[in-house]
Design a protein around this motif. Structure first.
Motif, mmCIF file in Angstrom:
data_model
loop_
_atom_site.group_PDB
_atom_site.id
_atom_site.type_symbol
_atom_site.label_atom_id
_atom_site.label_comp_id
_atom_site.label_asym_id
_atom_site.label_seq_id
_atom_site.Cartn_x
_atom_site.Cartn_y
_atom_site.Cartn_z
ATOM 1 N N SER A 9 0.824 -1.214 0.000
ATOM 2 C CA SER A 9 0.000 0.000 0.000
ATOM 3 C C SER A 9 0.859 1.267 0.000
ATOM 4 C CB SER A 9 -0.936 0.016 1.209
ATOM 5 O OG SER A 9 -0.191 0.099 2.409
ATOM 6 N N GLY A 45 5.387 -0.919 2.785
ATOM 7 C CA GLY A 45 4.852 -2.195 2.316
ATOM 8 C C GLY A 45 5.683 -2.777 1.190
ATOM 9 N N LYS A 66 4.538 -7.305 8.129
ATOM 10 C CA LYS A 66 3.154 -7.049 7.707
ATOM 11 C C LYS A 66 2.846 -5.582 7.426
ATOM 12 C CE LYS A 66 1.383 -6.368 12.388
ATOM 13 N NZ LYS A 66 0.415 -6.769 13.407
ATOM 14 N N GLU A 67 3.682 -4.667 7.942
ATOM 15 C CA GLU A 67 3.351 -3.241 7.846
ATOM 16 C C GLU A 67 3.299 -2.790 6.387
ATOM 17 O OE1 GLU A 67 2.311 -1.579 10.415
ATOM 18 O OE2 GLU A 67 2.774 -3.275 11.735
ATOM 19 N N ILE A 88 -1.489 -5.037 2.168
ATOM 20 C CA ILE A 88 -2.901 -5.406 2.089
ATOM 21 C C ILE A 88 -2.932 -6.820 1.520
ATOM 22 C CG2 ILE A 88 -5.091 -4.968 0.894
ATOM 23 C CD1 ILE A 88 -4.395 -1.980 1.041
ATOM 24 N N LEU A 120 -3.354 -8.741 10.720
ATOM 25 C CA LEU A 120 -3.153 -7.565 9.875
ATOM 26 C C LEU A 120 -3.905 -6.333 10.358
ATOM 27 C CD1 LEU A 120 -3.492 -9.529 6.571
ATOM 28 C CD2 LEU A 120 -1.477 -8.186 7.150
ATOM 29 N N ASN A 155 -7.195 -4.364 6.287
ATOM 30 C CA ASN A 155 -5.990 -4.794 5.551
ATOM 31 C C ASN A 155 -6.100 -6.228 5.036
ATOM 32 O OD1 ASN A 155 -4.568 -2.357 5.992
ATOM 33 N ND2 ASN A 155 -4.111 -3.027 8.079
ATOM 34 N N TYR A 156 -7.231 -6.874 5.322
ATOM 35 C CA TYR A 156 -7.427 -8.253 4.865
ATOM 36 C C TYR A 156 -8.807 -8.383 4.219
ATOM 37 C CZ TYR A 156 -7.844 -13.359 4.932
ATOM 38 O OH TYR A 156 -8.022 -14.671 4.565
ATOM 39 N N ILE A 172 -9.483 -0.603 -2.422
ATOM 40 C CA ILE A 172 -8.102 -1.081 -2.257
ATOM 41 C C ILE A 172 -7.151 -0.256 -3.121
ATOM 42 C CG2 ILE A 172 -6.545 -3.040 -2.690
ATOM 43 C CD1 ILE A 172 -8.950 -4.866 -1.876
ATOM 44 N N LYS A 207 -6.308 2.860 -1.472
ATOM 45 C CA LYS A 207 -5.411 2.678 -0.323
ATOM 46 C C LYS A 207 -3.953 2.494 -0.751
ATOM 47 C CE LYS A 207 -8.632 0.362 2.864
ATOM 48 N NZ LYS A 207 -8.926 -0.936 3.502
ATOM 49 N N CYS A 208 -3.757 2.022 -1.972
ATOM 50 C CA CYS A 208 -2.396 1.731 -2.451
ATOM 51 C C CYS A 208 -1.810 2.959 -3.133
ATOM 52 C CB CYS A 208 -2.412 0.541 -3.407
ATOM 53 S SG CYS A 208 -2.889 -1.003 -2.609
#
Length: 598
Positions: free
Chosen positions: A98, A102, A133-134, A137, A170, A174-175, A272, A275-276
């Motif tokens: 994201s 990431g 994990k930071e 997504i 997450l 995020n999932y 999504i 968010k990216c």
């Protein structure tokens, strides 16, 4: 008008599987078509690698499409770095970056999967994912995903447990539970459970298509592509075969219609995509830091000291002639302004090491031989003043690019110099560079003919009709060569051959290791490029040389030349048999006997 973003796509870098073209000299026709159709964003999720990430980012940006960089990881329920043939079960997981954090975590995960987790495929596990994990997504994956496999068993509790485990790790938002529908019965069976889990847990759905090729008509070419990968023929009844022809890049309208019962799953693709927002910091060169001795204020000062000392030795005088001083000051000024002092110090250092170990080094060639700084520091042994060579051909302030000195070592000593670089700059800061083999016209034709079951004789006869030129293209040959037109006209199988071969021509076929290129980085390589494991377990970058140079990284070509070994052996034999010492760097360039012989 329906809106939808494809978040699960296999490009040509899913080698011998994906056929979505993203590379070439500039953006591919496919990417240009996306822009023309007002597609706002697209994700890249190749199988277990990030080979094409930078190329994809650059080319999508150029056409005005937002790049979303991801990877379809192979996950193991066991420890990723333990090899046990009884525990080789793998699942798939779709992971997207994201932001820059990431993206960096994607590179770390990818590197660990290849370097420490490779067993038939590069593997990660849940704990490794949790550690990095930071900024990620995660979508639950295709039918081979851990969640879909549990849903396929109609085990609601197990499937819900898997989904909640990822969601809790997450964090909400995020999932996503990934749903697909390619008309495969097993997929539709799992789908019912996935919809129910989303409803009961509140974990959002996201609709994807497992895109492997660009248009519906490409399914047969994709079938051939997979046969090439497996070494099979089309009529082999036991081969792995796709049971669907729906793995193409569908329009937003097609996707909205396909998932009309779950409109939020379609809308969530836009959520999504919003968010990216990955943005790379651009500009500048990232040259490793060269440690200078005490008493020198800067790299530039130390380089100047080395040049003056070396030039006095070479010219055998303490009073350097004005012509040399003027040229030296000019070159040092350009090098300092461009920030390349450390580059020359690094190169001078490993060449000095090679000479100290009696490893033959070439006298210098190419534009680098025009540098007096290189001559002064004994990087080269050709006097550019005497030989009237231009520095501007090598470094030019009007054309900002990394210096590129091709360094020749004897083939027997090259590996020792590379080992010295690993010891000096750190094993994690030095790696070999990946290369990609592509399907050129003749190779694409031969591969396709074999898969179609054509005889070797027939294949050779047809392949000979393609011109023996580097830029030969099947489409051009079909248009321009009458013999090929005649063959196509009289035999429908030949027509199919050329059609399928043209569809796979130019795609990436395999990886290799660059014959000479070595990457040396300021920090660990995984900060700049993910790592892969090549033939003979060689650790390589996942990005090829040109991409690394464009990123401002230091690529040095360590060329191993057998000629230097032969010359060195000859000099030693002459000394042993004749008692004559020959200094190969100072042989006369006007020897009459040599010219008579020539």
């Amino acid at each position: 008008m329906a809106e939808f973003i494809h978040l699960h796509n296999h490009t040509e870098y899913s080698l011998l599987d994906g056929m979505i073209r993203i590379s070439g000299k500039g953006p591919s026709n496919f990417l240009k078509t996306l822009a023309d159709n007002k597609i706002k964003a697209m994700a890249m999720t190749d199988h277990g690698n990030m080979y094409g990430a930078i190329e994809f980012y650059k080319n999508t940006k150029e056409v005005g499409v937002k790049p979303i960089i991801g990877c379809e990881f192979y996950t193991t329920p066991y420890k990723y770095n333990v090899i046990d043939k009884n525990k080789s079960h793998l699942n798939h997981l779709t992971v997207l970056a994201s932001n820059l954090e990431g993206y960096n975590n994607l590179m770390k995960l990818n590197s660990a999967a290849w370097v420490d987790g490779f067993y038939y495929h590069p593997r990660i596990d849940f704990d490794l994912l949790k550690e990095h994990k930071e900024g990620l997504i995660i979508l639950s994956g295709c039918l081979k995903g851990e969640l879909a496999q549990a849903a396929l068993k109609q085990n609601f509790d197990e499937a819900a447990s898997v989904a909640l485990r990822y969601r809790d790790m997450l964090g909400a938002g995020n999932y996503y539970i990934e749903i697909m529908d390619h008309g495969i019965p097993e997929e539709q069976s799992a789908l019912k459970v996935l919809l129910e889990i989303s409803k009961k847990t509140g974990i959002p759905l996201v609709a994807t298509n497992d895109c492997h090729y660009e248009t519906r008509d490409d399914w047969q070419a994709h079938d051939i592509h997979m046969c090439i990968a497996m070494g099979k023929t089309l009529d082999d009844t036991k081969r792995l075969k796709m049971t669907t022809h729906e793995l193409y890049f569908k329009t937003p309208q097609e996707m909205a219609k396909l998932f009309d019962y779950a409109p939020q799953a379609v809308k969530n693709t836009l959520e999504i995509a919003e968010k990216c927002n990955l943005e790379f910091k651009s500009g500048g060169f990232i040259i490793p830091k060269f440690d200078i001795p005490d008493g020198f204020a800067s790299q530039e000062e130390f380089l100047r000291h080395k040049c003056l000392k070396g030039l006095k030795t070479k010219l055998k005088t303490d009073n350097i002639p004005a012509e040399y001083m003027q040229r030296l000051e000019y070159e040092l000024g350009v090098i300092s302004k461009m920030g390349f002092a450390s580059y020359f110090l690094i190169v001078e250092d490993f060449i000095a090491y090679a000479r100290s170990q009696n490893i033959p080094v070439g006298p210098g060639r190419g534009s680098g031989a025009g540098s007096l700084v290189a001559y002064s520091t004994d990087i080269t042994r050709i006097d550019p003043i005497t030989n009237k060579l231009l520095f501007e051909r090598f470094l030019n302030p009007d054309r900002i690019s990394m210096p590129d000195l091709d360094i020749d070592f004897s083939d027997s000593g090259r590996d020792k110099v590379i080992e010295y670089m690993r010891d000096k700059y750190g094993n994690k800061n030095v790696a070999q560079i990946i290369t990609f083999g592509t399907m050129k016209a003749k190779l694409a034709l031969r591969d396709t003919a074999r898969v179609m079951g054509m005889s070797v004789q027939e294949t050779n006869r047809i392949a000979k009709l393609i011109p023996n030129t580097l830029d030969a293209k099947i489409s051009n040959a079909v248009e321009e060569i009458q013999e090929i037109k005649n063959e196509i006209k009289k035999d429908s199988k030949i027509k199919q051959l050329f059609d399928y071969a043209a569809r796979i021509e130019g795609l990436k076929r395999h990886t290799g290791v660059h014959a000479a290129g070595i990457l040396v980085t300021r920090e660990e390589i995984t900060k700049y490029s993910p790592l892969a494991k090549g033939s003979h377990d060689a650790i390589t970058t996942q990005f090829e040389g040109e991409t690394l140079v464009d990123m401002g990284l230091l690529k040095i070509d360590f060329l191993g030349l057998r000629t230097l070994t032969v010359i060195d052996n000859a000099v030693k034999m002459i000394k042993e048999l004749r008692g004559i010492d020959i200094d190969i760097d100072n042989i006369p360039l006007d020897d009459k006997k040599t010219f008579d012989m020539l």
